[in-house]
Every structure is written in C-alpha cells, then in structure tokens.
Design a protein around this motif. Structure first.
Motif, mmCIF file in Angstrom:
data_model
loop_
_atom_site.group_PDB
_atom_site.id
_atom_site.type_symbol
_atom_site.label_atom_id
_atom_site.label_comp_id
_atom_site.label_asym_id
_atom_site.label_seq_id
_atom_site.Cartn_x
_atom_site.Cartn_y
_atom_site.Cartn_z
ATOM 1 N N ASN A 16 6.953 -3.743 -3.245
ATOM 2 C CA ASN A 16 5.983 -3.288 -2.248
ATOM 3 C C ASN A 16 5.255 -4.417 -1.534
ATOM 4 O OD1 ASN A 16 6.617 -0.604 -2.815
ATOM 5 N ND2 ASN A 16 5.165 -0.564 -4.520
ATOM 6 N N GLY A 17 5.937 -5.530 -1.314
ATOM 7 C CA GLY A 17 5.333 -6.624 -0.571
ATOM 8 C C GLY A 17 4.407 -7.507 -1.376
ATOM 9 N N ARG A 18 4.394 -7.366 -2.684
ATOM 10 C CA ARG A 18 3.539 -8.221 -3.527
ATOM 11 C C ARG A 18 4.155 -9.603 -3.593
ATOM 12 N NH1 ARG A 18 2.596 -9.650 -9.072
ATOM 13 N NH2 ARG A 18 0.365 -9.680 -9.497
ATOM 14 N N LEU A 19 3.327 -10.595 -3.329
ATOM 15 C CA LEU A 19 3.784 -11.972 -3.324
ATOM 16 C C LEU A 19 2.864 -12.791 -4.217
ATOM 17 C CD1 LEU A 19 5.646 -14.166 -2.029
ATOM 18 C CD2 LEU A 19 3.912 -14.386 -0.248
ATOM 19 N N VAL A 20 3.462 -13.547 -5.146
ATOM 20 C CA VAL A 20 2.706 -14.437 -6.022
ATOM 21 C C VAL A 20 3.207 -15.846 -5.760
ATOM 22 C CG1 VAL A 20 2.179 -15.092 -8.400
ATOM 23 C CG2 VAL A 20 2.451 -12.678 -7.802
ATOM 24 N N ILE A 21 2.275 -16.740 -5.408
ATOM 25 C CA ILE A 21 2.627 -18.144 -5.192
ATOM 26 C C ILE A 21 1.783 -18.981 -6.150
ATOM 27 C CG2 ILE A 21 2.779 -20.047 -3.557
ATOM 28 C CD1 ILE A 21 2.778 -17.972 -1.309
ATOM 29 N N ALA A 22 2.440 -19.821 -6.925
ATOM 30 C CA ALA A 22 1.749 -20.722 -7.855
ATOM 31 C C ALA A 22 1.779 -22.126 -7.266
ATOM 32 C CB ALA A 22 2.436 -20.703 -9.216
ATOM 33 N N PHE A 23 0.604 -22.687 -7.015
ATOM 34 C CA PHE A 23 0.485 -24.046 -6.500
ATOM 35 C C PHE A 23 0.118 -24.967 -7.661
ATOM 36 C CE2 PHE A 23 -0.250 -21.347 -2.859
ATOM 37 C CZ PHE A 23 0.386 -22.003 -1.820
ATOM 38 N N ALA A 37 -0.916 -11.806 -2.967
ATOM 39 C CA ALA A 37 -1.177 -11.071 -1.724
ATOM 40 C C ALA A 37 -0.213 -9.906 -1.617
ATOM 41 C CB ALA A 37 -1.019 -12.006 -0.523
ATOM 42 N N ASN A 38 -0.599 -8.934 -0.794
ATOM 43 C CA ASN A 38 0.312 -7.825 -0.532
ATOM 44 C C ASN A 38 0.383 -7.567 0.973
ATOM 45 O OD1 ASN A 38 -1.839 -6.101 0.254
ATOM 46 N ND2 ASN A 38 -2.115 -5.382 -1.836
ATOM 47 N N ALA A 39 1.252 -6.658 1.365
ATOM 48 C CA ALA A 39 1.485 -6.385 2.784
ATOM 49 C C ALA A 39 0.326 -5.645 3.443
ATOM 50 C CB ALA A 39 2.776 -5.592 2.954
ATOM 51 N N LYS A 40 -0.625 -5.137 2.658
ATOM 52 C CA LYS A 40 -1.788 -4.441 3.219
ATOM 53 C C LYS A 40 -2.889 -5.407 3.631
ATOM 54 C CE LYS A 40 -1.183 -0.626 -0.015
ATOM 55 N NZ LYS A 40 -1.833 0.039 -1.150
ATOM 56 N N GLU A 68 -9.852 -8.071 3.922
ATOM 57 C CA GLU A 68 -9.969 -7.879 5.367
ATOM 58 C C GLU A 68 -8.729 -8.355 6.111
ATOM 59 O OE1 GLU A 68 -13.675 -9.620 6.596
ATOM 60 O OE2 GLU A 68 -14.708 -8.753 4.890
ATOM 61 N N GLY A 69 -7.667 -8.694 5.412
ATOM 62 C CA GLY A 69 -6.417 -9.061 6.058
ATOM 63 C C GLY A 69 -6.316 -10.501 6.511
ATOM 64 N N LEU A 70 -7.202 -11.393 6.027
ATOM 65 C CA LEU A 70 -7.105 -12.795 6.417
ATOM 66 C C LEU A 70 -5.822 -13.419 5.880
ATOM 67 C CD1 LEU A 70 -10.800 -13.948 5.856
ATOM 68 C CD2 LEU A 70 -9.688 -13.395 8.026
ATOM 69 N N VAL A 71 -5.406 -13.008 4.687
ATOM 70 C CA VAL A 71 -4.154 -13.454 4.094
ATOM 71 C C VAL A 71 -3.333 -12.205 3.831
ATOM 72 C CG1 VAL A 71 -3.072 -14.622 2.147
ATOM 73 C CG2 VAL A 71 -5.254 -15.446 3.021
ATOM 74 N N ASN A 72 -2.086 -12.227 4.278
ATOM 75 C CA ASN A 72 -1.220 -11.070 4.175
ATOM 76 C C ASN A 72 0.142 -11.567 3.717
ATOM 77 O OD1 ASN A 72 0.647 -9.014 4.914
ATOM 78 N ND2 ASN A 72 -0.833 -8.214 6.376
ATOM 79 N N SER A 73 0.731 -10.933 2.729
ATOM 80 C CA SER A 73 2.015 -11.415 2.216
ATOM 81 C C SER A 73 3.077 -11.456 3.303
ATOM 82 C CB SER A 73 2.491 -10.559 1.041
ATOM 83 O OG SER A 73 2.791 -9.238 1.459
ATOM 84 N N SER A 74 3.025 -10.526 4.262
ATOM 85 C CA SER A 74 4.057 -10.496 5.304
ATOM 86 C C SER A 74 3.904 -11.620 6.317
ATOM 87 C CB SER A 74 4.063 -9.139 6.014
ATOM 88 O OG SER A 74 2.839 -8.921 6.664
#
Length: 188
Positions: A2-9, A19-22, A40-46
């Motif tokens: 469902n657009g869930r994105l996990v990034i490990a820095f 983040a997710n697509a919402k 508020e959509g500042l960061v969005n997985s898409s």
C-alpha cells in the motif's frame, strides 16, 4: 504494501524515514529517540526517488504529477534532453531532464530568467531483474544573489529488493518523543 516505504539512513547520522502514499510520514532518530511526524503531505512515499523508479515514472521523474507538461525533446550528442514547463503558482517554471540510454542522468530546475536554481545528477545505476536505480544522487540548490549553493549527496547501498529484511517491518518505538516535522526540514 500500500505504498509504505521505509528508508534507513546510516550517514552522517542513523535515522529512519517511514512514509506512505497518503502523505503521512515519520522520521525517527534512534540516538535521541525523537520522531518527527508529518501528516500534511510534506513527505510522501510516491514522491521519493526509489518509489518513482519502482513505479516506472523515471521518464519525467514524477514531475508531471506536479503540473509540468513536456514542451520539447531534443538530442544533444549522446543525450536526450526533455524540457518541461509549468504555469502553476509556486512551481519553478522550467525543468530540463537529460537522459543517457533512456535513464535520467541530470535534472535542472530553472527560474523565469533561465538561471538554474537546482541541479540533480544521477549516477552509479544498479540493475536487477525488477529495478534500475541510481545509487548516487547529487543535489545542488542555489540561493541568494551571490548564488550560494548547498550540495547534498545521497548514496544508496546494500539495496534489498524482494527479500526478507527486518527493516521492512520497522516501526517507530511507542516511547519515542514526538515532534511535528518542520517544513524547512523537507525543503518545502
């Protein structure tokens, strides 16, 4: 998922972005046990580069979703240059993307005067059966009358695709201290 994105820095400091697509996102800093939340959509997985390449939107780096339209395509030696324009308020009016072997290698955002206000270089592409992704991205943002610049380099390493990894199931600890993600932190 469902657009869930996990990034490990891991550098210069270890942190996670979920983040997710919402447009719901969290940035977790393990050392301080702080989580910055944005609903508020500042960061969005898409909008993330990995997601753009995984979803096959590298032909315009996803900018058509922001109101840009293709205005010109031309050959420049071994490169294909696409120029995109946008009349929407708040957007930079022109974006040029250069492609080599059908992969984006350069992106330039221009102001009304044709000056570059931002440049991005894509290199060190990694190829696998499902995804071709640049593993080194260099961003240059220009500001001020003296054309000061900020350079940011992101290097993706140890990419894991279609395998089991505990990072895919990462959840922010419930005892993390919560703070709202400031707009400046994400460049908006």
């Amino acid at each position: 998922n469902n657009g869930r994105l996990v990034i490990a820095f891991h550098e210069p400091e270890k942190y996670f972005v979920v983040a997710n697509a919402k447009g719901e996102s969290k940035m977790y800093m393990p050392q301080s046990n702080m989580v910055f939340v944005d609903n508020e959509g500042l960061v969005n997985s898409s909008d993330e580069l990995i997601y753009i390449f995984m979803s096959g939107r590298s032909s315009d780096l996803g900018i058509s979703r922001e109101g840009y339209r293709l205005a010109a395509t031309e050959r420049d030696g071994e490169y294909i240059r696409k120029t995109f324009v946008c009349e929407s308020n708040g957007n930079v009016p022109r974006v040029i993307i250069a492609f080599k072997n059908f992969l984006p290698v350069y992106c330039e955002y221009q102001n009304n005067g044709g000056e570059a206000v931002g440049k991005t270089y894509f290199s060190n592409y990694q190829y696998n059966s499902r995804l071709t992704l640049p593993t080194r991205i260099t961003n240059i943002s220009y500001s001020g009358e003296k054309r000061d610049s900020t350079v940011t380099r992101t290097v993706y390493s140890n990419l894991r695709i279609d395998i089991d990894d505990t990072n895919f199931d990462f959840e922010v600890p419930s005892d993390a201290k919560v703070s709202k993600l400031p707009a400046k932190a994400v460049g908006k």
